[in-house]
Write a protein that holds these residues in place. Structure first.
Motif, PDB file in Angstrom:
ATOM      1  N   SER A   1       0.852  -1.352  -0.037  1.00  0.00           N
ATOM      2  CA  SER A   1       0.017   0.118   0.176  1.00  0.00           C
ATOM      3  C   SER A   1       1.044   1.347   0.111  1.00  0.00           C
ATOM      4  N   ILE A   2       0.601   2.234  -1.078  1.00  0.00           N
ATOM      5  CA  ILE A   2       1.442   3.031  -1.110  1.00  0.00           C
ATOM      6  C   ILE A   2       0.553   4.478  -0.753  1.00  0.00           C
ATOM      7  N   ILE A   3       1.175   4.930   0.314  1.00  0.00           N
ATOM      8  CA  ILE A   3       0.347   6.299   1.086  1.00  0.00           C
ATOM      9  C   ILE A   3       0.812   7.388   0.651  1.00  0.00           C
ATOM     10  N   ILE A   4       0.082   8.396   0.039  1.00  0.00           N
ATOM     11  CA  ILE A   4       0.813   9.752  -0.275  1.00  0.00           C
ATOM     12  C   ILE A   4      -0.496  10.804   0.402  1.00  0.00           C
ATOM     13  N   VAL A   5       0.337  11.558   1.160  1.00  0.00           N
ATOM     14  CA  VAL A   5      -0.330  12.882   1.774  1.00  0.00           C
ATOM     15  C   VAL A   5      -0.152  14.029   0.739  1.00  0.00           C
ATOM     16  N   ASN A   6      -1.370  14.376   0.348  1.00  0.00           N
ATOM     17  CA  ASN A   6      -1.233  15.781  -0.541  1.00  0.00           C
ATOM     18  C   ASN A   6      -1.752  17.117   0.002  1.00  0.00           C
TER      19      ASN A   6
ATOM     20  N   THR B   1      -0.321  -3.956  -5.903  1.00  0.00           N
ATOM     21  CA  THR B   1      -0.153  -2.681  -5.260  1.00  0.00           C
ATOM     22  C   THR B   1      -1.367  -1.839  -5.218  1.00  0.00           C
ATOM     23  N   GLU B   2      -1.578  -1.149  -4.049  1.00  0.00           N
ATOM     24  CA  GLU B   2      -2.718   0.009  -4.153  1.00  0.00           C
ATOM     25  C   GLU B   2      -2.121   1.289  -3.716  1.00  0.00           C
ATOM     26  N   VAL B   3      -2.698   2.144  -4.501  1.00  0.00           N
ATOM     27  CA  VAL B   3      -2.180   3.707  -4.160  1.00  0.00           C
ATOM     28  C   VAL B   3      -3.286   4.383  -3.590  1.00  0.00           C
ATOM     29  N   ILE B   4      -2.899   5.146  -2.398  1.00  0.00           N
ATOM     30  CA  ILE B   4      -3.730   5.734  -1.601  1.00  0.00           C
ATOM     31  C   ILE B   4      -3.528   7.085  -1.451  1.00  0.00           C
ATOM     32  N   VAL B   5      -4.309   8.164  -1.606  1.00  0.00           N
ATOM     33  CA  VAL B   5      -3.797   9.521  -1.714  1.00  0.00           C
ATOM     34  C   VAL B   5      -4.988  10.127  -0.730  1.00  0.00           C
ATOM     35  N   VAL B   6      -4.498  10.801   0.373  1.00  0.00           N
ATOM     36  CA  VAL B   6      -4.984  11.744   1.260  1.00  0.00           C
ATOM     37  C   VAL B   6      -4.902  13.213   1.021  1.00  0.00           C
ATOM     38  N   ASP B   7      -5.570  13.538   0.700  1.00  0.00           N
ATOM     39  CA  ASP B   7      -5.660  15.191   0.163  1.00  0.00           C
ATOM     40  C   ASP B   7      -6.127  15.986   1.365  1.00  0.00           C
TER      41      ASP B   7
END
Length: 178
Positions: A15-20, A43-49
């Motif tokens: 799980s790739i977690i990106i805070v934007n 893979t999953e990609v998670i973006v938290v904006d």
């Protein structure tokens, strides 16, 4: 608002977690770099904006066609730590990778890193080699700060004596960062 691209119930490796936060151009480059380096992994990609005002929300909606992609948009900037924890709550991967939106994969395979991590006993965290935009190594790990280490850093002794385990102890300049 939380959006999840449906996927079959497969075991997710990473799980790739990106805070934007207002980093749209960086985020685009970051997301573009992921597929080439995650071959062979589920893979999953998670973006938290964090309530960006730069068009990130509209862009994230357009990303929903990416397999394993999900995002959430906060109504306010909740800060990096809280947003990271939100991402963890959404994650289903065996391993977690936290990325800033201004980072991107330059070379190599995440599968190699995960394989390395799996064979290391008693390892709680691992980090990849980080390069600056000019390709030079970024000293990304540190020792615990002490007054002595602050002194060495303040007087640039770590730069004069790079191979010294004493003067280079805070930035670990003596250590092979590769």
């Amino acid at each position: 608002m939380h959006y999840h691209a449906s996927s079959d119930s497969i075991m997710i490796d990473l799980s790739i977690i990106i805070v934007n936060y207002n980093s749209l151009d960086f985020l685009k480059a970051c997301l573009d770099s992921i597929p080439a380096c995650t071959r062979g992994l589920d893979t999953e990609v998670i973006v938290v904006d964090n309530a960006s005002s730069d068009g990130s929300a509209a862009f994230l909606k357009d990303c929903m066609e990416m397999p394993g992609f999900q995002y959430t948009i906060n109504e306010s900037n909740n800060g990096f730590s809280r947003a990271s924890n939100q991402g963890v709550g959404m994650a289903t991967g065996l391993y977690l990778l936290f990325m800033n939106p201004d980072c991107r994969f330059a070379q190599g395979e995440m599968k190699e890193m995960l394989d390395f991590y799996k064979i290391q006993e008693n390892t709680g965290a691992a980090g990849a080699k980080i390069l600056n935009p000019n390709g030079k190594l970024q000293l990304s790990c540190r020792s615990f700060p002490t007054l002595a280490r602050q002194f060495y850093e303040s007087f640039f002794l770590h730069r004069m004596f790079k191979k010294s385990r004493i003067f280079g102890s805070y930035f670990m300049t003596w250590w092979d960062h590769r």
